[in-house]
Motif scaffolding. Structure first.
Motif, PDB file in Angstrom:
ATOM      1  N   LYS A 214      -1.431 -15.758 -21.233  1.00 58.54           N
ATOM      2  CA  LYS A 214      -1.064 -14.903 -22.362  1.00 58.54           C
ATOM      3  C   LYS A 214       0.038 -13.975 -22.633  1.00 58.54           C
ATOM      4  O   LYS A 214       0.340 -13.864 -23.497  1.00 58.54           O
ATOM      5  CB  LYS A 214      -2.498 -13.880 -22.592  1.00 58.54           C
ATOM      6  N   SER A 236       5.050 -21.914 -14.773  1.00 57.34           N
ATOM      7  CA  SER A 236       4.934 -23.202 -15.507  1.00 57.34           C
ATOM      8  C   SER A 236       6.320 -23.114 -16.583  1.00 57.34           C
ATOM      9  O   SER A 236       6.958 -21.972 -16.533  1.00 57.34           O
ATOM     10  CB  SER A 236       3.994 -23.664 -16.142  1.00 57.34           C
ATOM     11  N   PRO A 238       6.867 -23.432 -19.772  1.00 61.84           N
ATOM     12  CA  PRO A 238       6.829 -22.693 -21.032  1.00 61.84           C
ATOM     13  C   PRO A 238       6.988 -21.067 -20.705  1.00 61.84           C
ATOM     14  O   PRO A 238       7.603 -20.557 -21.588  1.00 61.84           O
ATOM     15  CB  PRO A 238       5.524 -23.004 -21.560  1.00 61.84           C
ATOM     16  N   GLY A 252       8.354 -27.367 -11.244  1.00 65.40           N
ATOM     17  CA  GLY A 252       8.154 -28.367 -11.700  1.00 65.40           C
ATOM     18  C   GLY A 252       9.266 -29.470 -11.710  1.00 65.40           C
ATOM     19  O   GLY A 252      10.200 -29.531 -10.939  1.00 65.40           O
ATOM     20  N   THR A 254      11.732 -30.285 -13.768  1.00 63.48           N
ATOM     21  CA  THR A 254      12.811 -29.833 -14.066  1.00 63.48           C
ATOM     22  C   THR A 254      13.203 -28.338 -13.683  1.00 63.48           C
ATOM     23  O   THR A 254      14.224 -27.625 -14.044  1.00 63.48           O
ATOM     24  CB  THR A 254      13.040 -29.688 -15.836  1.00 63.48           C
ATOM     25  N   GLY A 270      -1.501 -28.420 -15.689  1.00 62.36           N
ATOM     26  CA  GLY A 270      -1.440 -29.468 -14.746  1.00 62.36           C
ATOM     27  C   GLY A 270      -0.667 -30.887 -15.659  1.00 62.36           C
ATOM     28  O   GLY A 270      -1.269 -31.866 -15.116  1.00 62.36           O
ATOM     29  N   GLN A 273       4.589 -33.121 -15.489  1.00 65.36           N
ATOM     30  CA  GLN A 273       6.067 -32.576 -15.219  1.00 65.36           C
ATOM     31  C   GLN A 273       5.775 -31.433 -14.294  1.00 65.36           C
ATOM     32  O   GLN A 273       6.787 -31.181 -13.560  1.00 65.36           O
ATOM     33  CB  GLN A 273       6.703 -32.242 -16.547  1.00 65.36           C
ATOM     34  N   ILE A 287      -7.220 -22.832 -10.400  1.00 63.29           N
ATOM     35  CA  ILE A 287      -7.863 -21.496 -11.286  1.00 63.29           C
ATOM     36  C   ILE A 287      -7.672 -21.838 -12.887  1.00 63.29           C
ATOM     37  O   ILE A 287      -6.745 -21.585 -13.276  1.00 63.29           O
ATOM     38  CB  ILE A 287      -7.854 -20.315 -10.951  1.00 63.29           C
ATOM     39  N   ASN A 288      -8.893 -22.367 -13.689  1.00 65.06           N
ATOM     40  CA  ASN A 288      -8.759 -22.825 -15.050  1.00 65.06           C
ATOM     41  C   ASN A 288      -9.887 -22.600 -15.680  1.00 65.06           C
ATOM     42  O   ASN A 288     -11.032 -22.792 -15.464  1.00 65.06           O
ATOM     43  CB  ASN A 288      -8.127 -24.150 -15.121  1.00 65.06           C
ATOM     44  N   ALA A 293      -9.444 -29.416 -17.468  1.00 60.85           N
ATOM     45  CA  ALA A 293      -7.962 -29.208 -17.186  1.00 60.85           C
ATOM     46  C   ALA A 293      -7.462 -30.393 -16.348  1.00 60.85           C
ATOM     47  O   ALA A 293      -7.916 -30.403 -15.365  1.00 60.85           O
ATOM     48  CB  ALA A 293      -7.544 -27.850 -16.539  1.00 60.85           C
ATOM     49  N   ASP A 306     -12.429 -17.660 -15.962  1.00 67.91           N
ATOM     50  CA  ASP A 306     -11.500 -16.983 -16.579  1.00 67.91           C
ATOM     51  C   ASP A 306     -10.482 -16.306 -15.482  1.00 67.91           C
ATOM     52  O   ASP A 306     -10.931 -15.174 -14.742  1.00 67.91           O
ATOM     53  CB  ASP A 306     -12.170 -16.037 -17.691  1.00 67.91           C
TER      54      ASP A 306
HETATM   55  P1  FAD Z   1      -0.742 -25.048 -21.264  1.00 68.66           P
HETATM   56  O1  FAD Z   1      -0.469 -26.577 -21.345  1.00 68.66           O
HETATM   57  O2  FAD Z   1      -0.705 -24.201 -22.418  1.00 68.66           O
HETATM   58  O3  FAD Z   1      -1.900 -24.592 -20.355  1.00 68.66           O
HETATM   59  C1  FAD Z   1      -2.622 -23.429 -20.320  1.00 68.66           C
HETATM   60  C2  FAD Z   1      -3.717 -23.478 -19.287  1.00 68.66           C
HETATM   61  O4  FAD Z   1      -4.317 -22.278 -19.190  1.00 68.66           O
HETATM   62  C3  FAD Z   1      -4.874 -24.443 -19.962  1.00 68.66           C
HETATM   63  O5  FAD Z   1      -5.144 -25.493 -19.166  1.00 68.66           O
HETATM   64  C4  FAD Z   1      -6.235 -23.475 -20.339  1.00 68.66           C
HETATM   65  O6  FAD Z   1      -7.279 -24.150 -20.051  1.00 68.66           O
HETATM   66  C5  FAD Z   1      -5.785 -22.439 -19.381  1.00 68.66           C
HETATM   67  N1  FAD Z   1      -6.110 -21.062 -19.670  1.00 68.66           N
HETATM   68  C6  FAD Z   1      -6.311 -20.501 -20.629  1.00 68.66           C
HETATM   69  N2  FAD Z   1      -6.678 -19.240 -20.826  1.00 68.66           N
HETATM   70  C7  FAD Z   1      -7.331 -19.192 -19.683  1.00 68.66           C
HETATM   71  C8  FAD Z   1      -7.658 -18.177 -18.856  1.00 68.66           C
HETATM   72  N3  FAD Z   1      -7.935 -16.961 -19.380  1.00 68.66           N
HETATM   73  N4  FAD Z   1      -8.002 -18.250 -17.521  1.00 68.66           N
HETATM   74  C9  FAD Z   1      -7.562 -19.563 -16.889  1.00 68.66           C
HETATM   75  N5  FAD Z   1      -7.092 -20.441 -17.494  1.00 68.66           N
HETATM   76  C10 FAD Z   1      -6.810 -20.509 -18.652  1.00 68.66           C
HETATM   77  N6  FAD Z   1       6.194 -27.922 -17.339  1.00 68.66           N
HETATM   78  C11 FAD Z   1       6.339 -27.342 -16.075  1.00 68.66           C
HETATM   79  O7  FAD Z   1       5.692 -26.572 -15.526  1.00 68.66           O
HETATM   80  N7  FAD Z   1       7.463 -27.839 -15.239  1.00 68.66           N
HETATM   81  C12 FAD Z   1       8.467 -28.461 -15.677  1.00 68.66           C
HETATM   82  O8  FAD Z   1       9.318 -28.715 -14.722  1.00 68.66           O
HETATM   83  C13 FAD Z   1       8.473 -29.239 -16.850  1.00 68.66           C
HETATM   84  N8  FAD Z   1       9.307 -30.298 -17.042  1.00 68.66           N
HETATM   85  C14 FAD Z   1       9.237 -30.665 -18.490  1.00 68.66           C
HETATM   86  C15 FAD Z   1      10.219 -31.705 -18.647  1.00 68.66           C
HETATM   87  C16 FAD Z   1      10.107 -32.331 -19.814  1.00 68.66           C
HETATM   88  C17 FAD Z   1      10.911 -33.411 -20.383  1.00 68.66           C
HETATM   89  C18 FAD Z   1       9.017 -32.073 -20.667  1.00 68.66           C
HETATM   90  C19 FAD Z   1       8.774 -32.999 -22.106  1.00 68.66           C
HETATM   91  C20 FAD Z   1       8.053 -31.113 -20.423  1.00 68.66           C
HETATM   92  C21 FAD Z   1       7.971 -30.454 -19.174  1.00 68.66           C
HETATM   93  N9  FAD Z   1       7.346 -29.457 -18.868  1.00 68.66           N
HETATM   94  C22 FAD Z   1       7.174 -28.983 -17.693  1.00 68.66           C
HETATM   95  C23 FAD Z   1       6.312 -28.875 -19.971  1.00 68.66           C
HETATM   96  C24 FAD Z   1       4.726 -29.500 -19.555  1.00 68.66           C
HETATM   97  O9  FAD Z   1       4.690 -31.053 -20.348  1.00 68.66           O
HETATM   98  C25 FAD Z   1       3.756 -28.555 -20.065  1.00 68.66           C
HETATM   99  O10 FAD Z   1       4.031 -28.296 -21.592  1.00 68.66           O
HETATM  100  C26 FAD Z   1       3.495 -27.338 -19.358  1.00 68.66           C
HETATM  101  O11 FAD Z   1       3.604 -27.605 -17.902  1.00 68.66           O
HETATM  102  C27 FAD Z   1       2.515 -26.829 -19.750  1.00 68.66           C
HETATM  103  O12 FAD Z   1       2.411 -25.337 -19.307  1.00 68.66           O
HETATM  104  P2  FAD Z   1       1.087 -24.681 -19.182  1.00 68.66           P
HETATM  105  O13 FAD Z   1       0.082 -25.322 -18.220  1.00 68.66           O
HETATM  106  O14 FAD Z   1       1.408 -23.212 -18.572  1.00 68.66           O
HETATM  107  O15 FAD Z   1       0.489 -24.304 -20.583  1.00 68.66           O
END
Ligand code: FAD
Length: 321
Positions: A214, A236, A238, A252, A254, A270, A273, A287-288, A293, A306
């Protein structure tokens, strides 16, 4: 026939991946009857630290103790390793796959006329020819490569080899070489040191957080868990893009590719990338709060819950051990 292992060190310590390369060299030597395994180390590092290569299987470490041989002078590294390789009459060079290892191995391949295989995951199959299994497509597939040259270079994937650390210390031989000035044509003039005590690419345990956390104000619990585990912190993409965490923590495809014994992913979905940077981890704990997921498919252990409830409890439980 003899095997030379090029070992890297950082912050005064031999890298674990290099000790794995020594273990691989030892197992290879036993397989093909190549005799003693010799290691080569370059630059300033304590002898007592280099002697640890003995526990992984090296009988001797040739130490080119020249403070000009920092990790940045790749051409000079290739020149020095080539000289030691010829001195010991080696026919195979083993090293850990890493950014420095890749750069040095490519140059050595040309200098020594040696076939190079990178990302090696097993000992070669020598029953007919010399076939080496390597990991490709960020760990999603394997390829078999036949090496037909007399001299061979094998760059071993991190965590692909069981590290054996039961031998005695290696003896150290200090070597002085003449390395041409043209090998020092480029140099690193400054480096930004990553925050934290444990460097992410080398960490044995990593605790990583995603958008599920968050906001940056919630990273304290990730840092606390990491501290209890003696882990580095990651995130990650973002999360670093938004500025919640520094870019050097981005794991990841990149970002940084990690290969720890334990990778703990908190609130990370997960995406493929992200997985591309962590699939060399030995054990993955996810942990998710979402049981669907995608990361759970890649996990060895998973907690559906959580993060804001699970992480403090987990940290307390680890503290109590
Ligand atoms: P989200 O996809 O938003 O996931 C958040 C997760 O948190 C969800 O699964 C949700 O269920 C969980 N969650 C929410 N609240 C809670 C809680 N209270 N307790 C437990 N779990 C919770 N990404 C990378 O990480 N590395 C890279 O190198 C990378 N390279 C990329 C290259 C390209 C060309 C592109 C297009 C994308 C790339 N990405 C990369 C981005 C990737 O596709 C995903 O968008 C990114 O990994 C998502 O990040 P996230 O899992 O943190 O966020």
């Amino acid at each position: 026939m003899s095997i030379l292992v090029y070992i890297e060190h950082a912050e005064g310590a031999v890298k674990k991946s290099s000790l794995e390369a020594v273990s691989y060299g030892k197992a290879l030597s036993e397989k093909i009857g190549a005799g003693d395994v010799i290691a080569v180390a370059l630059g300033t590092v304590e002898s007592s630290e280099l002697a640890k290569a003995g526990s992984a299987g090296a009988s001797k470490v040739m130490h080119v103790n020249d403070d000009k041989l920092t990790a940045g002078v790749i051409q000079a590294h290739a020149d020095a390793v080539a000289q030691v390789y010829k001195q010991v009459g080696a026919t195979t060079l083993v090293l850990a796959k890493s950014s420095l290892g890749d750069a040095v191995a490519a140059r050595l391949s040309i200098k020594l006329g040696a076939g190079l295989v990178s990302n090696v995951v097993e000992l070669p199959d020598t029953s007919a020819g010399y076939k080496v299994k390597r990991s490709i497509y960020t760990g999603k597939a394997f390829a078999e490569t036949e090496v037909t040259t007399e001299h061979k270079i094998l760059a071993v994937k991190k965590n692909a080899v069981d590290l054996k650390v039961d031998g005695e210390d290696a003896s150290i031989e200090t070597v002085s070489l003449s390395i041409g000035e043209n090998n020092f044509a480029t140099k690193i003039t400054s480096t930004d040191k990553a925050t934290g005590d444990i460097l992410l690419p080398e960490a044995d345990i990593v605790v990583s957080g995603g958008r599920g956390l968050k906001g940056p104000e919630n990273w304290g619990m990730i840092e606390n868990l990491a501290k209890e585990l003696g882990a580095a912190t990651g995130c990650s993409k973002p999360v670093s893009d938004i500025g919640w965490r520094p870019h050097h923590e981005h794991v990841g495809q990149t970002g940084v590719k990690v290969a720890p014994t334990l990778y703990v992913a908190v609130g990370i979905s997960g995406a493929i990338q992200h997985l591309a940077g962590v699939n060399s981890s030995k054990y993955i704990v996810v942990i998710n709060k979402d049981p669907e997921a995608p990361f759970f498919k890649a996990a060895d252990y998973g907690i559906v819950g959580d993060a804001f409830e699970v992480i403090p409890k987990l940290t307390e439980a680890i503290k109590a051990i």
